[in-house]
Design a protein around this motif. Structure first.
Motif, PDB file in Angstrom:
ATOM      1  N   ARG A  85       0.818  -1.211   0.000  1.00  0.00           N
ATOM      2  CA  ARG A  85       0.000   0.000   0.000  1.00  0.00           C
ATOM      3  C   ARG A  85       0.854   1.265   0.000  1.00  0.00           C
ATOM      4  O   ARG A  85       0.362   2.351  -0.315  1.00  0.00           O
ATOM      5  CB  ARG A  85      -0.897   0.019   1.234  1.00  0.00           C
ATOM      6  N   SER A  86       2.111   1.133   0.372  1.00  0.00           N
ATOM      7  CA  SER A  86       2.969   2.307   0.549  1.00  0.00           C
ATOM      8  C   SER A  86       3.879   2.596  -0.632  1.00  0.00           C
ATOM      9  O   SER A  86       4.374   3.715  -0.770  1.00  0.00           O
ATOM     10  CB  SER A  86       3.848   2.127   1.800  1.00  0.00           C
ATOM     11  N   ASP A  91       7.539   6.123  -3.496  1.00  0.00           N
ATOM     12  CA  ASP A  91       8.224   6.525  -4.730  1.00  0.00           C
ATOM     13  C   ASP A  91       7.975   8.005  -5.041  1.00  0.00           C
ATOM     14  O   ASP A  91       8.899   8.745  -5.389  1.00  0.00           O
ATOM     15  CB  ASP A  91       7.731   5.675  -5.901  1.00  0.00           C
ATOM     16  N   ALA A  92       6.708   8.418  -4.901  1.00  0.00           N
ATOM     17  CA  ALA A  92       6.358   9.811  -5.186  1.00  0.00           C
ATOM     18  C   ALA A  92       7.021  10.764  -4.194  1.00  0.00           C
ATOM     19  O   ALA A  92       7.471  11.851  -4.577  1.00  0.00           O
ATOM     20  CB  ALA A  92       4.846   9.988  -5.148  1.00  0.00           C
ATOM     21  N   LEU A  93       7.097  10.343  -2.929  1.00  0.00           N
ATOM     22  CA  LEU A  93       7.723  11.189  -1.910  1.00  0.00           C
ATOM     23  C   LEU A  93       9.205  11.388  -2.209  1.00  0.00           C
ATOM     24  O   LEU A  93       9.728  12.505  -2.082  1.00  0.00           O
ATOM     25  CB  LEU A  93       7.531  10.571  -0.525  1.00  0.00           C
ATOM     26  N   ALA A  94       9.889  10.330  -2.620  1.00  0.00           N
ATOM     27  CA  ALA A  94      11.307  10.456  -2.963  1.00  0.00           C
ATOM     28  C   ALA A  94      11.490  11.404  -4.148  1.00  0.00           C
ATOM     29  O   ALA A  94      12.400  12.239  -4.160  1.00  0.00           O
ATOM     30  CB  ALA A  94      11.894   9.083  -3.276  1.00  0.00           C
ATOM     31  N   THR A 237       6.165  18.815   5.476  1.00  0.00           N
ATOM     32  CA  THR A 237       4.836  18.833   4.846  1.00  0.00           C
ATOM     33  C   THR A 237       4.683  17.691   3.852  1.00  0.00           C
ATOM     34  O   THR A 237       3.669  16.969   3.859  1.00  0.00           O
ATOM     35  CB  THR A 237       4.604  20.179   4.134  1.00  0.00           C
ATOM     36  N   LEU A 238       5.669  17.496   2.988  1.00  0.00           N
ATOM     37  CA  LEU A 238       5.616  16.410   2.017  1.00  0.00           C
ATOM     38  C   LEU A 238       5.531  15.053   2.713  1.00  0.00           C
ATOM     39  O   LEU A 238       4.766  14.168   2.298  1.00  0.00           O
ATOM     40  CB  LEU A 238       6.841  16.450   1.110  1.00  0.00           C
ATOM     41  N   LEU A 239       6.309  14.889   3.764  1.00  0.00           N
ATOM     42  CA  LEU A 239       6.326  13.635   4.509  1.00  0.00           C
ATOM     43  C   LEU A 239       4.971  13.343   5.139  1.00  0.00           C
ATOM     44  O   LEU A 239       4.433  12.230   5.020  1.00  0.00           O
ATOM     45  CB  LEU A 239       7.412  13.699   5.589  1.00  0.00           C
ATOM     46  N   ARG A 240       4.397  14.329   5.794  1.00  0.00           N
ATOM     47  CA  ARG A 240       3.119  14.112   6.482  1.00  0.00           C
ATOM     48  C   ARG A 240       1.987  13.849   5.484  1.00  0.00           C
ATOM     49  O   ARG A 240       1.079  13.065   5.766  1.00  0.00           O
ATOM     50  CB  ARG A 240       2.801  15.306   7.383  1.00  0.00           C
ATOM     51  N   ALA A 245      -1.730   9.790   3.308  1.00  0.00           N
ATOM     52  CA  ALA A 245      -2.233   9.061   2.147  1.00  0.00           C
ATOM     53  C   ALA A 245      -2.124   7.552   2.358  1.00  0.00           C
ATOM     54  O   ALA A 245      -3.062   6.791   2.062  1.00  0.00           O
ATOM     55  CB  ALA A 245      -1.466   9.482   0.900  1.00  0.00           C
ATOM     56  N   ILE A 246      -0.988   7.097   2.879  1.00  0.00           N
ATOM     57  CA  ILE A 246      -0.819   5.667   3.137  1.00  0.00           C
ATOM     58  C   ILE A 246      -1.794   5.206   4.215  1.00  0.00           C
ATOM     59  O   ILE A 246      -2.387   4.121   4.120  1.00  0.00           O
ATOM     60  CB  ILE A 246       0.632   5.371   3.562  1.00  0.00           C
ATOM     61  N   SER A 247      -1.968   6.028   5.236  1.00  0.00           N
ATOM     62  CA  SER A 247      -2.893   5.678   6.314  1.00  0.00           C
ATOM     63  C   SER A 247      -4.312   5.515   5.781  1.00  0.00           C
ATOM     64  O   SER A 247      -5.052   4.603   6.190  1.00  0.00           O
ATOM     65  CB  SER A 247      -2.854   6.745   7.409  1.00  0.00           C
ATOM     66  N   ARG A 248      -4.717   6.399   4.882  1.00  0.00           N
ATOM     67  CA  ARG A 248      -6.045   6.259   4.267  1.00  0.00           C
ATOM     68  C   ARG A 248      -6.144   4.946   3.484  1.00  0.00           C
ATOM     69  O   ARG A 248      -7.171   4.268   3.518  1.00  0.00           O
ATOM     70  CB  ARG A 248      -6.333   7.443   3.361  1.00  0.00           C
ATOM     71  N   GLU A 249      -5.063   4.604   2.789  1.00  0.00           N
ATOM     72  CA  GLU A 249      -5.046   3.343   2.044  1.00  0.00           C
ATOM     73  C   GLU A 249      -5.234   2.145   2.973  1.00  0.00           C
ATOM     74  O   GLU A 249      -5.815   1.121   2.587  1.00  0.00           O
ATOM     75  CB  GLU A 249      -3.708   3.192   1.304  1.00  0.00           C
TER      76      GLU A 249
END
Length: 255
Positions: A85-86, A91-94, A237-240, A245-249
């Motif tokens: 799920r992550s 990938d997008a965060l990196a 901000t990007l990290l949170r 998003a992962i938590s929602r998934e």
């Protein structure tokens, strides 16, 4: 004395190839890299997939290391879901942050790195999947402790090892740091495990809001922090956003 078994040697070569790549590989890439016929490579990959040593992405058909290899003898059903799920969000965060991304869960008084996305540049980097990090000296570990994914008392009883002069080695300092993390909603470590390195992390929640892991950014301290040693707000901000998003998934309704 019997010689080496060729199929096992080829399977080991495939696992090493997948371990050394920051991205998933297709069948053709695996075959070409190792000089194998596609049919041979496909048969070995299917066998490795059958025993969970390799995973195949349902959408792209490409392969990556499976959760069973992260730590033999441990159940990884929950970790497997967390990773799957992550992956896209990590990938997008990196890509958006320009920094290395790691995903961690608690294991036997440490943090197990279950996914690692390399910093998107040409610098030499080492894959950290399967590595164990100290809870008290890593941003991932401190977040897991602060939000109840790990019980703090056994960590204190085991002793707080000093990795650098910045490591939190007293229960009082660690307690204050964990309280601040709970208030902010994210945590940091600045040269606490390795001099010149820093990291920030945010909790990942599952059903019922329980923290099941943490996602973090790490890199040279001058990239992660400003001139005063404080984590850069944009990275936080990007990290949170990625953690939410992962938590929602994973079914965390509040996120």
């Amino acid at each position: 004395m019997a010689g080496p078994v060729q199929s096992i040697e080829r399977a080991a070569a495939i696992l090493r190839l997948l371990a050394g790549e920051p991205r998933r590989l297709g069948l053709g890439e695996v075959a070409a890299s190792l000089g194998l016929a596609k049919g041979t490579a496909h048969g070995i990959l299917r066998t490795l997939q059958h025993v969970d040593f390799v995973e195949q992405d349902a959408e792209t058909g490409k392969y990556q290391l499976g959760a069973a290899l992260l730590h033999l003898g441990t159940s990884y059903l929950d970790i497997n879901e967390l990773r799957s799920r992550s992956i896209n969000w990590a990938d997008a965060l990196a890509a958006r942050s320009g920094e290395s991304v790691r995903l961690g869960t608690p294991l036997e008084g440490m943090v197990l790195v279950v996914h690692h996305v390399f910093r998107p540049d040409d610098t030499l980097q080492t894959l950290d999947v399967g590595s164990l990090l100290p809870l008290h000296a890593s941003s991932l570990g401190k977040v897991l402790m602060a939000f109840g994914a790990v019980t703090v008392e056994p960590v204190l009883e085991a002793g707080l090892e000093a990795y650098t002069r910045h490591t939190l080695v007293t229960p009082e300092r660690l307690g204050r740091a964990l309280a601040e993390i709970r208030e902010l909603g994210w945590g940091a470590e600045v040269q606490e495990m390795t001099m010149g390195e820093a990291g920030i992390a945010s909790p990942i929640r599952g059903h019922g809001g329980l923290v099941v892991g943490a996602i973090g950014l790490s890199g040279p301290v001058e990239r992660i922090c400003d001139g005063h040693g404080r984590p850069r707000p944009k990275l936080v901000t990007l990290l949170r956003e990625a953690a939410r998003a992962i938590s929602r998934e994973l079914g965390a309704a509040r996120w």
